[in-house]
Scaffold this motif. Sequence first.
Motif, PDB file in Angstrom:
ATOM      1  N   VAL A  94      43.254  18.333  19.839  1.00 51.81           N
ATOM      2  CA  VAL A  94      44.523  18.125  20.542  1.00 51.81           C
ATOM      3  C   VAL A  94      45.108  19.421  21.105  1.00 51.81           C
ATOM      4  N   PHE A  95      44.436  20.546  20.911  1.00 51.17           N
ATOM      5  CA  PHE A  95      44.940  21.812  21.435  1.00 51.17           C
ATOM      6  C   PHE A  95      45.115  21.811  22.954  1.00 51.17           C
ATOM      7  N   PRO A  96      44.215  21.179  23.741  1.00 53.26           N
ATOM      8  CA  PRO A  96      44.485  21.144  25.191  1.00 53.26           C
ATOM      9  C   PRO A  96      45.761  20.384  25.540  1.00 53.26           C
ATOM     10  N   LEU A  97      46.083  19.338  24.792  1.00 47.79           N
ATOM     11  CA  LEU A  97      47.318  18.605  25.053  1.00 47.79           C
ATOM     12  C   LEU A  97      48.540  19.453  24.718  1.00 47.79           C
ATOM     13  N   ILE A  98      48.473  20.179  23.613  1.00 47.59           N
ATOM     14  CA  ILE A  98      49.551  21.099  23.263  1.00 47.59           C
ATOM     15  C   ILE A  98      49.638  22.208  24.311  1.00 47.59           C
ATOM     16  N   GLY A  99      48.482  22.658  24.794  1.00 45.04           N
ATOM     17  CA  GLY A  99      48.445  23.695  25.821  1.00 45.04           C
ATOM     18  C   GLY A  99      49.067  23.245  27.129  1.00 45.04           C
ATOM     19  N   TYR A 106      29.315  23.680  30.414  1.00 48.15           N
ATOM     20  CA  TYR A 106      30.414  23.487  31.368  1.00 48.15           C
ATOM     21  C   TYR A 106      31.758  23.445  30.655  1.00 48.15           C
ATOM     22  N   MET A 107      31.796  22.797  29.506  1.00 47.66           N
ATOM     23  CA  MET A 107      33.027  22.776  28.728  1.00 47.66           C
ATOM     24  C   MET A 107      33.347  24.179  28.217  1.00 47.66           C
ATOM     25  N   GLY A 108      32.344  24.917  27.807  1.00 47.27           N
ATOM     26  CA  GLY A 108      32.566  26.276  27.334  1.00 47.27           C
ATOM     27  C   GLY A 108      33.101  27.195  28.415  1.00 47.27           C
ATOM     28  N   VAL A 109      32.568  27.053  29.620  1.00 43.66           N
ATOM     29  CA  VAL A 109      33.054  27.877  30.734  1.00 43.66           C
ATOM     30  C   VAL A 109      34.498  27.525  31.056  1.00 43.66           C
ATOM     31  N   LEU A 110      34.827  26.236  31.064  1.00 43.57           N
ATOM     32  CA  LEU A 110      36.216  25.835  31.297  1.00 43.57           C
ATOM     33  C   LEU A 110      37.140  26.374  30.208  1.00 43.57           C
ATOM     34  N   LEU A 111      36.676  26.372  28.966  1.00 41.14           N
ATOM     35  CA  LEU A 111      37.481  26.908  27.871  1.00 41.14           C
ATOM     36  C   LEU A 111      37.716  28.402  28.025  1.00 41.14           C
ATOM     37  N   VAL A 112      36.687  29.131  28.437  1.00 40.40           N
ATOM     38  CA  VAL A 112      36.852  30.570  28.641  1.00 40.40           C
ATOM     39  C   VAL A 112      37.856  30.836  29.770  1.00 40.40           C
ATOM     40  N   LEU A 113      37.721  30.100  30.870  1.00 43.41           N
ATOM     41  CA  LEU A 113      38.684  30.252  31.975  1.00 43.41           C
ATOM     42  C   LEU A 113      40.095  29.882  31.533  1.00 43.41           C
ATOM     43  N   ALA A 114      40.213  28.799  30.753  1.00 42.96           N
ATOM     44  CA  ALA A 114      41.529  28.368  30.288  1.00 42.96           C
ATOM     45  C   ALA A 114      42.121  29.340  29.274  1.00 42.96           C
ATOM     46  N   ARG A 117      52.020  29.034  40.263  1.00 44.77           N
ATOM     47  CA  ARG A 117      50.786  28.404  40.733  1.00 44.77           C
ATOM     48  C   ARG A 117      49.682  28.495  39.682  1.00 44.77           C
ATOM     49  N   LEU A 118      49.602  29.624  39.007  1.00 42.09           N
ATOM     50  CA  LEU A 118      48.589  29.772  37.968  1.00 42.09           C
ATOM     51  C   LEU A 118      48.874  28.864  36.768  1.00 42.09           C
ATOM     52  N   CYS A 119      50.142  28.578  36.514  1.00 46.40           N
ATOM     53  CA  CYS A 119      50.467  27.616  35.455  1.00 46.40           C
ATOM     54  C   CYS A 119      49.985  26.217  35.835  1.00 46.40           C
ATOM     55  N   VAL A 120      50.113  25.866  37.113  1.00 45.97           N
ATOM     56  CA  VAL A 120      49.605  24.565  37.566  1.00 45.97           C
ATOM     57  C   VAL A 120      48.083  24.534  37.456  1.00 45.97           C
ATOM     58  N   VAL A 121      47.422  25.624  37.835  1.00 42.60           N
ATOM     59  CA  VAL A 121      45.963  25.698  37.697  1.00 42.60           C
ATOM     60  C   VAL A 121      45.571  25.590  36.225  1.00 42.60           C
ATOM     61  N   GLU A 122      46.340  26.201  35.346  1.00 40.46           N
ATOM     62  CA  GLU A 122      46.060  26.130  33.907  1.00 40.46           C
ATOM     63  C   GLU A 122      46.184  24.694  33.408  1.00 40.46           C
ATOM     64  N   ILE A 123      47.176  23.983  33.873  1.00 42.48           N
ATOM     65  CA  ILE A 123      47.344  22.581  33.468  1.00 42.48           C
ATOM     66  C   ILE A 123      46.140  21.755  33.922  1.00 42.48           C
ATOM     67  N   VAL A 124      45.681  21.993  35.149  1.00 42.28           N
ATOM     68  CA  VAL A 124      44.509  21.263  35.656  1.00 42.28           C
ATOM     69  C   VAL A 124      43.267  21.612  34.831  1.00 42.28           C
ATOM     70  N   LEU A 125      43.097  22.893  34.495  1.00 50.82           N
ATOM     71  CA  LEU A 125      41.963  23.306  33.660  1.00 50.82           C
ATOM     72  C   LEU A 125      42.022  22.637  32.287  1.00 50.82           C
ATOM     73  N   LEU A 126      43.203  22.557  31.705  1.00 47.47           N
ATOM     74  CA  LEU A 126      43.337  21.952  30.382  1.00 47.47           C
ATOM     75  C   LEU A 126      43.084  20.449  30.419  1.00 47.47           C
ATOM     76  N   VAL A 127      43.470  19.790  31.505  1.00 48.85           N
ATOM     77  CA  VAL A 127      43.133  18.375  31.652  1.00 48.85           C
ATOM     78  C   VAL A 127      41.616  18.219  31.732  1.00 48.85           C
TER      79      VAL A 127
END
Length: 162
Positions: free
Chosen positions: A132-137, A63-71, A90-100
């Motif tokens: 910490v890459f998701p936080l930077i992302g 599940y984490m891998g799939v989220l990473l691929v989508l992100a 809107r896609l930037c907001v979706v990206e932020i949610v995916l990274l969280v």
Amino acid sequence: MIQRIQTIYLFVLTALIAAMLFTPLARFLGGTEEFRLMAFGVKSLGEPAGSGAVSPYVASTVYMGVLLVLAAVLPLVNIFLYKRRWLQMRLCVVEIVLLVGVQIFVCYYIFRAWRSVAGFEIHSVSYTLVDVFPLIGIVLAYMAMRGIIHDETLVKSLDRIR
């Protein structure tokens, strides 16, 4: 319009998340075995010879891998939607949610793997910079969204002048 600053932010974001797919997120030492948390599973490096194990993964983190691929794919797609700025925002907001979500999964699997190796007499956990890459992302996605909003307001102001 691919030469905009938000394109650089989105491209760097894609590179950071793609790096998370191929590098270990954490290393665990439990007894004589070493485990690595990867994007799609916890990999054992101290596999006994002749065990006949088909997969080097001890536990699955699909599940984490799939989220990473989508992100990783979403900002790359977002770069080429430069004519549709509202969709880009809107896609930037979706990206932020995916990274969280990715950051929550990383923390969860690190905690879960730490609990499983804590029972050994000798155990240690080492984190990597990749954690910490998701936080930077999240910061990069927010900056890209601000750049897109700036472009949209600039276009609207030019429409008023005509």
